[in-house]
Design a protein around this motif. Structure first.
Motif, short mmCIF file in Angstrom:
data_model
loop_
_atom_site.label_atom_id
_atom_site.label_comp_id
_atom_site.label_asym_id
_atom_site.label_seq_id
_atom_site.Cartn_x
_atom_site.Cartn_y
_atom_site.Cartn_z
N LYS A 1 -42.50 116.54 -30.69
CA LYS A 1 -41.45 117.33 -30.91
C LYS A 1 -40.54 116.47 -31.07
O LYS A 1 -39.43 116.68 -31.70
N ASN A 2 -40.30 115.19 -30.33
CA ASN A 2 -39.07 114.68 -30.26
C ASN A 2 -39.75 113.57 -31.71
O ASN A 2 -38.57 113.45 -31.96
N THR B 1 -39.74 110.85 -23.12
CA THR B 1 -40.09 110.85 -23.03
C THR B 1 -40.31 109.89 -23.90
O THR B 1 -39.16 109.01 -24.13
N ASN C 1 -44.62 116.77 -25.98
CA ASN C 1 -43.11 116.59 -26.18
C ASN C 1 -42.94 115.37 -26.95
O ASN C 1 -42.15 115.17 -27.82
#
Length: 157
Positions: free
Chosen positions: A112-113, A2, A109
């Motif tokens: 989350k990162n 990402t 994503n």
């Protein structure tokens, strides 16, 4: 992989994320614990995201356009009001796009990162102090964040 900031995804991507937040209850349910208005550079988008998060935490669904109109009228800043109206129009125009599934997955994503990055940065001082249990809790929490919460049955009221 990402990207590092939401700006790198582009304006259209950001608008579609806002669209999904306004129209997709399961998406909001899954990202509400990892989403922050700080990810968005645009002040109108920040306001919308903040309203979605506040409303969702109280009523467990995204706000309707009527709710947003009422909340927007409470703002003193007319320029911000106009900008919010434009963002909402764009978001609702984007709500039937065929790539929303990809947008939601990619944004989840990304969030989350960001959570994992925050946990790792916060664990540096804990590492110096030798507090491995707290580091483990931080990282475990970041890894669990944003997981699908649509398990079991949800009661409709």
């Amino acid at each position: 992989m990402t990207l590092q900031s939401i700006e790198q995804y582009g304006i259209s991507f950001q608008t579609k994320v806002v669209s999904a937040l306004l129209t997709d209850k399961p998406f909001v349910q899954n990202v509400n614990d990892i989403l922050t208005e700080d990810y968005f550079p645009n002040s109108a988008q920040k306001w919308i995201v903040n309203e979605v998060l506040k409303y969702y935490s109280k009523y467990h669904c995204p706000p309707t356009m009527d709710v947003l109109k009422v909340e927007m009228k409470k703002l003193d800043n007319e320029v911000l009001q106009l900008s919010i109206k434009e963002q909402l129009k764009e978001a609702y125009r984007s709500s039937d796009e065929s790539d929303l599934t990809y947008i939601k997955q990619e944004f989840t994503n990304f969030c989350k990162n960001q959570q994992l990055k925050k946990a790792l940065l916060n664990s540096v001082d804990l590492l110096k102090a030798g507090d491995y249990d707290s580091i483990r809790m931080l990282v475990d929490g970041a890894l669990r964040a944003g997981q699908d919460k649509n398990i079991g049955h949800e009661r409709s009221e």
